[in-house]
Design a protein around this motif. Structure first.
Motif, PDB file in Angstrom:
ATOM      1  N   LYS A  97       0.883  -1.277  -0.058  1.00  0.00           N
ATOM      2  CA  LYS A  97       0.144  -0.049  -0.113  1.00  0.00           C
ATOM      3  C   LYS A  97       0.922   1.258  -0.015  1.00  0.00           C
ATOM      4  O   LYS A  97       1.799   1.306   0.734  1.00  0.00           O
ATOM      5  N   ILE A  98       0.555   2.351  -0.781  1.00  0.00           N
ATOM      6  CA  ILE A  98       1.155   3.509  -0.933  1.00  0.00           C
ATOM      7  C   ILE A  98       1.417   4.257   0.527  1.00  0.00           C
ATOM      8  O   ILE A  98       2.270   4.855   0.708  1.00  0.00           O
ATOM      9  N   GLU A  99       0.346   3.952   1.082  1.00  0.00           N
ATOM     10  CA  GLU A  99       0.373   4.724   2.582  1.00  0.00           C
ATOM     11  C   GLU A  99       1.295   4.211   3.420  1.00  0.00           C
ATOM     12  O   GLU A  99       1.937   4.701   4.294  1.00  0.00           O
ATOM     13  N   ASP A 100       1.562   2.759   3.417  1.00  0.00           N
ATOM     14  CA  ASP A 100       2.759   2.251   4.169  1.00  0.00           C
ATOM     15  C   ASP A 100       3.892   2.564   3.795  1.00  0.00           C
ATOM     16  O   ASP A 100       4.748   2.764   4.736  1.00  0.00           O
ATOM     17  N   VAL A 101       4.206   2.799   2.240  1.00  0.00           N
ATOM     18  CA  VAL A 101       5.424   3.261   2.037  1.00  0.00           C
ATOM     19  C   VAL A 101       5.699   4.516   2.425  1.00  0.00           C
ATOM     20  O   VAL A 101       6.875   4.831   2.803  1.00  0.00           O
ATOM     21  N   ASP A 102       4.774   5.510   2.436  1.00  0.00           N
ATOM     22  CA  ASP A 102       4.836   6.716   2.667  1.00  0.00           C
ATOM     23  C   ASP A 102       5.293   6.758   4.338  1.00  0.00           C
ATOM     24  O   ASP A 102       5.998   7.775   4.698  1.00  0.00           O
ATOM     25  N   ASP A 103       4.352   6.009   5.005  1.00  0.00           N
ATOM     26  CA  ASP A 103       4.614   5.827   6.534  1.00  0.00           C
ATOM     27  C   ASP A 103       6.020   5.553   6.723  1.00  0.00           C
ATOM     28  O   ASP A 103       6.787   6.181   7.812  1.00  0.00           O
ATOM     29  N   MET A 104       6.576   4.483   6.184  1.00  0.00           N
ATOM     30  CA  MET A 104       8.050   3.958   6.263  1.00  0.00           C
ATOM     31  C   MET A 104       8.809   5.106   5.902  1.00  0.00           C
ATOM     32  O   MET A 104      10.008   5.365   6.645  1.00  0.00           O
ATOM     33  N   GLN A 105       8.670   5.701   4.859  1.00  0.00           N
ATOM     34  CA  GLN A 105       9.682   6.786   4.333  1.00  0.00           C
ATOM     35  C   GLN A 105       9.905   7.802   5.507  1.00  0.00           C
ATOM     36  O   GLN A 105      10.720   8.407   5.715  1.00  0.00           O
ATOM     37  N   ASP A 106       8.655   8.444   5.888  1.00  0.00           N
ATOM     38  CA  ASP A 106       8.398   9.389   7.047  1.00  0.00           C
ATOM     39  C   ASP A 106       9.141   8.718   8.177  1.00  0.00           C
ATOM     40  O   ASP A 106       9.866   9.664   8.913  1.00  0.00           O
ATOM     41  N   GLU A 107       8.944   7.683   8.644  1.00  0.00           N
ATOM     42  CA  GLU A 107       9.593   7.277   9.914  1.00  0.00           C
ATOM     43  C   GLU A 107      11.313   7.372   9.661  1.00  0.00           C
ATOM     44  O   GLU A 107      11.783   7.455  10.585  1.00  0.00           O
ATOM     45  N   MET A 108      11.784   6.644   8.296  1.00  0.00           N
ATOM     46  CA  MET A 108      13.115   6.594   8.146  1.00  0.00           C
ATOM     47  C   MET A 108      13.592   8.051   8.252  1.00  0.00           C
ATOM     48  O   MET A 108      14.698   8.325   8.822  1.00  0.00           O
ATOM     49  N   GLN A 109      12.858   9.046   7.987  1.00  0.00           N
ATOM     50  CA  GLN A 109      13.451  10.322   8.073  1.00  0.00           C
ATOM     51  C   GLN A 109      13.463  10.730   9.402  1.00  0.00           C
ATOM     52  O   GLN A 109      14.289  11.502   9.746  1.00  0.00           O
ATOM     53  N   ASP A 110      12.457  10.680  10.045  1.00  0.00           N
ATOM     54  CA  ASP A 110      12.466  11.042  11.533  1.00  0.00           C
ATOM     55  C   ASP A 110      13.408  10.290  12.211  1.00  0.00           C
ATOM     56  O   ASP A 110      14.241  10.948  13.317  1.00  0.00           O
TER      57      ASP A 110
END
Length: 187
Positions: A97-110
């Motif tokens: 799911k694109i939302e999961d990928v976006d969430d993972m990217q945000d978490e990695m950036q944090d």
């Protein structure tokens, strides 16, 4: 086609020989007979050349047909592979799911930002002012330069040695800097 080329070459030689004979004979019935032989050889040569050209065209057409057939097979294989790839991609995309990928990217950036904050905190210097006055630094640099120039102008025999010249195993010296006797040393 190789046999036809041989026959054409043989007829060319024959025609050249007839041409030499014709030029060597006087005009008349002999020359006319040689000319007739040369004309028949030339007609035969033209017939063989047409036959060779037809065979070459037929061979070319067959090769083109073969190439077109192979190209169609390759196209069918390519389209089939593309269809299968699209089908596999659709199946795989159902699991992502694109939302999961976006969430993972945000978490990695944090996490990276948090790591940078930790590194900055660890790299902080103690008792160092945040701002240093440039004029003070320049004045200190100038005075250091003057001290270095002064030291360079003093002869080496007047300078005090920076390395101890006494034996490190001797612990006491008298008022003149000479080692005391072992019996006078206090243990």
């Amino acid at each position: 086609m190789g046999q036809l080329d041989e026959k054409i070459n043989k007829l060319n030689q024959e025609i050249l020989a007839y041409d030499k004979q014709r030029k060597a004979t006087r005009p008349g019935p002999a020359q006319n007979a040689i000319t007739q032989k040369a004309m028949r050889a030339l007609q035969q040569k033209k017939m063989y050349e047409r036959q060779r050209d037809q065979m070459a065209s037929t061979s070319f057409n067959m090769e083109q047909t073969k190439f077109a057939t192979e190209s169609m097979r390759d196209t069918i294989t390519t389209v089939s592979a593309m269809k299968q790839g699209a089908k596999d991609m659709k199946t795989q995309l159902k699991h992502i799911k694109i939302e999961d990928v976006d969430d993972m990217q945000d978490e990695m950036q944090d996490l990276l930002d948090y790591n940078n904050e930790i590194q900055e905190s660890l790299g902080r210097a103690y008792q160092t002012p945040d701002t240093l006055d440039e004029s003070e630094l320049e004045a200190e640099l100038m005075s250091m330069g003057e001290e270095l120039e002064l030291e360079a102008s003093i002869p080496s025999y007047l300078m005090t040695p920076s390395v101890p010249t006494t034996d490190p195993h001797q612990t006491t010296v008298d008022e003149y800097g000479l080692p005391e006797k072992a019996s006078q040393q206090v243990i």
